[in-house]
Design a protein around this motif. Structure first.
Motif, PDB file in Angstrom:
ATOM      1  N   ALA A   1      -7.479  -6.077   2.390  1.00 20.56           N
ATOM      2  CA  ALA A   1      -6.673  -6.897   1.484  1.00 20.56           C
ATOM      3  C   ALA A   1      -7.431  -7.170   0.191  1.00 20.56           C
ATOM      4  CB  ALA A   1      -6.291  -8.212   2.164  1.00 20.56           C
ATOM      5  N   TYR A   2      -8.725  -7.430   0.306  1.00 19.28           N
ATOM      6  CA  TYR A   2      -9.546  -7.685  -0.885  1.00 19.28           C
ATOM      7  C   TYR A   2      -9.655  -6.423  -1.740  1.00 19.28           C
ATOM      8  CZ  TYR A   2     -13.469  -8.788  -3.897  1.00 19.28           C
ATOM      9  OH  TYR A   2     -14.260  -8.986  -4.997  1.00 19.28           O
ATOM     10  N   ILE A   3      -9.965  -5.295  -1.103  1.00 19.95           N
ATOM     11  CA  ILE A   3     -10.101  -4.025  -1.836  1.00 19.95           C
ATOM     12  C   ILE A   3      -8.795  -3.670  -2.535  1.00 19.95           C
ATOM     13  CG2 ILE A   3     -10.436  -1.533  -1.561  1.00 19.95           C
ATOM     14  CD1 ILE A   3     -12.333  -2.216   0.781  1.00 19.95           C
ATOM     15  N   ASN A   4      -7.693  -3.852  -1.825  1.00 22.90           N
ATOM     16  CA  ASN A   4      -6.392  -3.532  -2.411  1.00 22.90           C
ATOM     17  C   ASN A   4      -6.076  -4.435  -3.591  1.00 22.90           C
ATOM     18  OD1 ASN A   4      -3.640  -2.291  -2.386  1.00 22.90           O
ATOM     19  ND2 ASN A   4      -3.050  -4.379  -1.843  1.00 22.90           N
ATOM     20  N   HIS A   5      -6.271  -5.741  -3.413  1.00 21.87           N
ATOM     21  CA  HIS A   5      -5.945  -6.692  -4.478  1.00 21.87           C
ATOM     22  C   HIS A   5      -6.875  -6.525  -5.683  1.00 21.87           C
ATOM     23  CE1 HIS A   5      -4.214 -10.343  -6.170  1.00 21.87           C
ATOM     24  NE2 HIS A   5      -5.445 -10.722  -6.487  1.00 21.87           N
TER      25      HIS A   5
ATOM     26  N   GLY B   1      -1.756   2.126  11.221  1.00 19.92           N
ATOM     27  CA  GLY B   1      -2.470   3.198  10.545  1.00 19.92           C
ATOM     28  C   GLY B   1      -3.381   3.964  11.482  1.00 19.92           C
ATOM     29  N   PHE B   2      -3.864   3.279  12.530  1.00 19.79           N
ATOM     30  CA  PHE B   2      -4.799   3.899  13.468  1.00 19.79           C
ATOM     31  C   PHE B   2      -4.110   4.787  14.502  1.00 19.79           C
ATOM     32  CE2 PHE B   2      -7.629   0.167  12.390  1.00 19.79           C
ATOM     33  CZ  PHE B   2      -8.506   0.924  11.634  1.00 19.79           C
TER      34      PHE B   2
ATOM     35  N   LEU C   1      -4.936   2.071   3.233  1.00 20.83           N
ATOM     36  CA  LEU C   1      -6.373   2.058   3.499  1.00 20.83           C
ATOM     37  C   LEU C   1      -6.680   2.329   4.965  1.00 20.83           C
ATOM     38  CD1 LEU C   1      -7.403  -0.932   1.197  1.00 20.83           C
ATOM     39  CD2 LEU C   1      -8.032   1.475   0.900  1.00 20.83           C
ATOM     40  N   SER C   2      -5.859   1.791   5.859  1.00 15.01           N
ATOM     41  CA  SER C   2      -6.091   2.047   7.286  1.00 15.01           C
ATOM     42  C   SER C   2      -5.833   3.515   7.621  1.00 15.01           C
ATOM     43  CB  SER C   2      -5.218   1.138   8.155  1.00 15.01           C
ATOM     44  OG  SER C   2      -3.845   1.439   8.010  1.00 15.01           O
TER      45      SER C   2
ATOM     46  N   ILE D   1      -7.035  -1.448  -5.969  1.00 16.03           N
ATOM     47  CA  ILE D   1      -5.923  -0.503  -5.837  1.00 16.03           C
ATOM     48  C   ILE D   1      -4.629  -1.082  -6.372  1.00 16.03           C
ATOM     49  CG2 ILE D   1      -4.625   0.948  -4.235  1.00 16.03           C
ATOM     50  CD1 ILE D   1      -7.037   0.931  -2.397  1.00 16.03           C
ATOM     51  N   LYS D   2      -4.397  -2.359  -6.051  1.00 15.45           N
ATOM     52  CA  LYS D   2      -3.238  -3.111  -6.553  1.00 15.45           C
ATOM     53  C   LYS D   2      -1.891  -2.556  -6.106  1.00 15.45           C
ATOM     54  CE  LYS D   2      -5.846  -4.715 -10.561  1.00 15.45           C
ATOM     55  NZ  LYS D   2      -6.243  -5.958  -9.914  1.00 15.45           N
ATOM     56  N   MET D   3      -1.849  -2.055  -4.869  1.00 17.50           N
ATOM     57  CA  MET D   3      -0.568  -1.710  -4.254  1.00 17.50           C
ATOM     58  C   MET D   3       0.063  -2.981  -3.693  1.00 17.50           C
ATOM     59  SD  MET D   3      -1.242   1.755  -2.037  1.00 17.50           S
ATOM     60  CE  MET D   3      -1.588   3.333  -2.801  1.00 17.50           C
TER      61      MET D   3
END
Length: 412
Positions: free
Chosen positions: A18-22, A305-306, A36-37, A25-27
């Motif tokens: 969630a942190y990486i995306n926000h 995702g897994f 990401l998963s 990546i901003k999806m």
């Protein structure tokens, strides 16, 4: 790995992604987590070729999560109650006719269309799936998931009519889809090579009608208890207890827990809300369930995702997966567009609104959970791949483009 460590891993990954995306990546939230998963799953999957021992160890750890049981027995009840609690009945009521048509008849017709098409396609590819399994696939892939698309549609300024239809359809078609799936699954467990429509009808009525009536009873009981006190801590605990015990009792008595939670949530969130909960209690109850909704959806989309890690691909499986995406899209067009054109008095949508509803019908975690609950076998392996392909296409492609489509159509 025990349950606590599994939970630690899932929550930690959810927070990190969630942190990486926000930050970078901003999806949209859940789409970014799923993306990401999926990337992480591909990395794990690549270990097959350069570190097979570590891959098998990781796969064994992931297998302990028992994703289908976690989603169906725990998360689904919380997610449906939270979604329906925040849904305004006045909005749903204005679109009740199209919602009923899409969520009930639409799921039934979609199940038949998809099941028949997959039976035909698998036969052409010389990888025949029996008709009952094909209809089971139709039932599990027909329900839509609004979580990934609602925030996007809100930003795209679509009409309240479209938003309410997508929300209402997804809340009820989850329950209807599960009911059809359970009825077909029970037929499968009886070992029949054909569908016993009498037995199927009885199970459908028991699950669907019984679940909704049980949800009404639970909702009125919870409303009365909330009305009799004014203490937000106790009232939040009551909502948790009713969701957990109500969902468990529904499953015990073979009623649709999904429909029971939807009806209970709608009743508690709308029926004389000011009389049953003070302003302070309403604030705490709604914020608590909003937070539960966010956390569980984060964990859900990380988990699905897994699923990629457990898939053993063959050429025939990949072809079936790709064709399943096309079949599901065509079925969605048929069950939405044809009724909208044929019954214009009943379903009053413009062509542009119909296009948004069609493309906004995403598939999600429920479909994955249902297909993973099937008994092991070649049919399950093929349907898992078909389901995963449909979910990936739905979330990553449709989810990332539906906002642009809605904006473009709203400008016309």
């Amino acid at each position: 790995m025990n349950i606590y460590l599994i939970l630690v891993a899932l929550i930690s990954l959810s927070a990190a992604f969630a942190y990486i995306n926000h930050r970078f990546i901003k999806m949209p939230f859940v789409i970014g987590l799923f993306f990401l998963s999926t990337i992480l799953s591909l990395v794990i999957l690549s270990e097959r070729w350069w570190d097979s021992g570590r891959y098998l160890e990781t796969r064994a750890y992931l297998a302990q999560i028992e994703l289908s049981n976690v989603i169906l027995d725990v998360m689904l009840g919380f997610l449906l109650f939270a979604g329906s609690l925040h849904t305004r009945w006045t909005d749903i009521r204005l679109q009740l006719r199209p919602i009923t048509f899409f969520a009930v008849l639409g799921v039934v017709f979609s199940t038949l269309l998809i099941g028949g098409a997959i039976f035909w396609v698998s036969g052409l590819l010389d990888a025949q799936i029996d008709l009952l399994h094909c209809f089971i696939f139709g039932a599990l892939i027909s329900p839509t998931d609004p979580i990934a698309v609602l925030g996007i549609l809100t930003k795209a300024n679509v009409s309240k009519k479209v938003e309410s239809t997508i929300v209402g359809e997804s809340l009820f078609n989850d329950g209807i889809g599960v009911v059809i799936f359970v009825a077909l699954f029970e037929t499968l467990k009886l070992g029949n090579d054909h569908i016993d429509f009498g037995h199927f009808g009885v199970l459908f009525l028991q699950e669907a009608v019984g679940g909704m009536l049980f949800g009404l009873a639970l909702g009125y009981a919870l409303h009365y208890l909330l009305k009799s006190i004014d203490n937000y801590e106790t009232e939040v605990l009551l909502t948790i207890a009713f969701v957990m015990s109500g969902y468990a009792l529904s499953n015990y008595f073979h009623l649709s827990g999904a429909l029971a939670m939807v009806v209970m949530g709608l009743l508690v969130g709308n029926y004389k809300r000011e009389a049953s909960m003070s302003d302070r209690t309403q604030e705490y109850v709604h914020k608590f369930w909003e937070l539960i909704d966010v956390i569980l959806n984060a964990v859900l989309f990380i988990s699905i995702g897994f699923v990629l890690v457990f898939i053993d691909f063959t050429t025939a499986h990949i072809l079936i997966g790709l064709l399943a995406v096309l079949v599901v899209l065509i079925a969605r067009v048929i069950v939405i567009w044809i009724p909208a054109l044929t019954f214009k008095r009943l379903i009053q949508f413009t062509n542009n609104e119909t296009k948004i509803i069609i493309w906004g019908g995403l598939r999600g975690g429920l479909s994955i959970a249902l297909v993973l609950s099937l008994p092991a076998g070649e049919a399950k392996d093929m349907l898992v791949i078909a389901t995963y392909f449909c979910v990936v296409f739905s979330i990553l492609l449709q989810g990332l483009t539906v906002g642009k489509l809605a904006k473009r159509l709203s400008e016309k």
